[in-house]
Enzyme design. Sequence first.
Site, mmCIF file in Angstrom:
data_model
loop_
_atom_site.group_PDB
_atom_site.id
_atom_site.type_symbol
_atom_site.label_atom_id
_atom_site.label_comp_id
_atom_site.label_asym_id
_atom_site.label_seq_id
_atom_site.Cartn_x
_atom_site.Cartn_y
_atom_site.Cartn_z
ATOM 1 N N ARG A 238 47.260 39.986 28.421
ATOM 2 C CA ARG A 238 46.747 38.734 27.857
ATOM 3 C C ARG A 238 47.823 37.669 28.023
ATOM 4 O O ARG A 238 49.017 37.939 27.790
ATOM 5 C CB ARG A 238 46.392 38.892 26.370
ATOM 6 C CG ARG A 238 45.098 39.642 26.097
ATOM 7 C CD ARG A 238 43.859 38.849 26.522
ATOM 8 N NE ARG A 238 42.615 39.544 26.241
ATOM 9 C CZ ARG A 238 41.948 40.313 27.106
ATOM 10 N NH1 ARG A 238 42.414 40.498 28.331
ATOM 11 N NH2 ARG A 238 40.806 40.886 26.767
ATOM 12 N N GLU A 267 43.825 29.742 29.073
ATOM 13 C CA GLU A 267 42.938 30.086 30.178
ATOM 14 C C GLU A 267 41.696 29.228 30.100
ATOM 15 O O GLU A 267 41.099 29.157 29.034
ATOM 16 C CB GLU A 267 42.519 31.565 30.091
ATOM 17 C CG GLU A 267 43.454 32.455 30.846
ATOM 18 C CD GLU A 267 43.086 33.921 30.807
ATOM 19 O OE1 GLU A 267 41.885 34.235 30.703
ATOM 20 O OE2 GLU A 267 44.006 34.731 30.882
ATOM 21 N N HIS A 286 42.212 35.867 36.083
ATOM 22 C CA HIS A 286 41.755 36.925 35.162
ATOM 23 C C HIS A 286 40.650 37.780 35.805
ATOM 24 O O HIS A 286 39.515 37.835 35.303
ATOM 25 C CB HIS A 286 41.269 36.305 33.842
ATOM 26 C CG HIS A 286 41.354 37.266 32.686
ATOM 27 N ND1 HIS A 286 41.571 36.849 31.394
ATOM 28 C CD2 HIS A 286 41.228 38.606 32.623
ATOM 29 C CE1 HIS A 286 41.585 37.913 30.592
ATOM 30 N NE2 HIS A 286 41.379 38.986 31.323
HETATM 31 C C1 GLV Z 1 39.690 41.862 30.340
HETATM 32 O O1 GLV Z 1 40.658 41.191 30.206
HETATM 33 C C2 GLV Z 1 39.368 42.923 29.459
HETATM 34 O O2 GLV Z 1 39.940 42.991 28.365
HETATM 35 O O3 GLV Z 1 38.510 43.756 29.816
#
Ligand code: GLV
Length: 330
Positions: A238, A267, A286
Site C-alpha cells: 500500500r 492514488e 496498482h
Molecule cells: C490490491 O491491492 C489488493 O489488496 O488486492
Amino acid sequence: MKVFITRNIPDIGPAKLRASGWEIDQWHSDDVIPRATLLEKVHGADAVLSLLTERIDAELLDAAGSQLKVVANLAVGFDNFVVSEMTKRHVIGTNTPDVLTDTTADLAWALLMSTARMLPQAQKYVHDGKWTTWGPLLFRGQDIHHATLGLIGVGRIGAAMARRASGFEMKVVYYDAYRRQDLEEKYGYHYASSVEAVLLQADFVSVHTPYMPETHHLINADRLKMMKSTAILINSARGPIVDPKALYDALHNGTIWAAGLDVTSPEPIHMDDPLLSLENCLIVPHIASASMQTRDNMSELAADNIINVLTHKAPKTPVNKDAVVAQGLA
Ligand code: GLV
C-alpha cells in the site's frame, strides 16, 4: 435479495450473482462511483461487492440499512473497511486472499528485475533513437542473482516473493511480527529482529505488510538512510507505507539506487508529484493482481462470498469472524 456491485469487474462473479435470481444492480463504469451515488445505490442492499476505492464506514453502513449482511471486497487488502463499524452492525466483510498471491508476487518480482536492470530507461533510450553501438558503460544495473532480498512482512505474498528469489540463488532475510520458523527450517530464510536489521543488509527491500496505523510511513527518511546506496525498494503493498517525500529525497540524492512502486500515496499519483520526475523510480498503476485469470478468480470468489452469506452458509474468506458468528454462520 438485493446486491449492489460498485464497478465494472470481470463478469464471472456478476454472472453467478445474476443466476441466483436476486436483484443485481451494478455501476457500469471503469471510474470510481461518486460517493453520493454510492450512498444512494447501497440503500436497501443485502450485499455489496466493493473495490478498494470505496470506504466502507459508518456513513455507508447507515445509508445501506440494517438488512445489509455482507460487503465483499475485490481485493486482499481491506484497509478501506472500517471493520469495527461493520462488526458492530454484524455486517460480514470478506476479501480475496490466496487467488492473487502468485500473480501479485510476479508483478513485485517484475518491478525488482525492471529496476535492477533499468528496463524502462533502456526501452526509452531505444525508442528515442539513441542506440548507436554496444556500450560497455551502457545501462549498468545491479545484479539480482546471489544478492540479498529483504522482506518486510512474510505473509502469503512475501513468502511467494521469497520463493521467486530461490531461483536466483538469493539470500532471503525477513522481518515479520510473527517469526516463521517453518520457513527458516524449510528454505533457509534468515530472520531479522527488526525492520532496521533488514534494511541494513538487503540489496532489495520488498514491502509486504498490510496498511494500518502502525505501518503508516514505516519506510521513512531515517530508515531509507539505513539502506545501501545500491539498494532498491519495491512496494506492491500500500502506498502510505512509504513516506513519498522521503522516498523522493532518497532517490534524488542517491541515498538508495532505485524504487519500483505498484502503489503510491495518494492514488492515483498527482501528475506534479516529484517522484514522476525521477528516472530511477518506476511506477505502475496498482496492477499487481491484474492478470486475466486472477481477476476472474477474484470476481468469482467475491461473488461466492456473497452467495454463501445470502444462502446462510459461512463465507469462504471473511475478515471479521465475529460478524460471521453473530449471523449464526460459523
Ligand atoms: C490490491 O491491492 C489488493 O489488496 O488486492
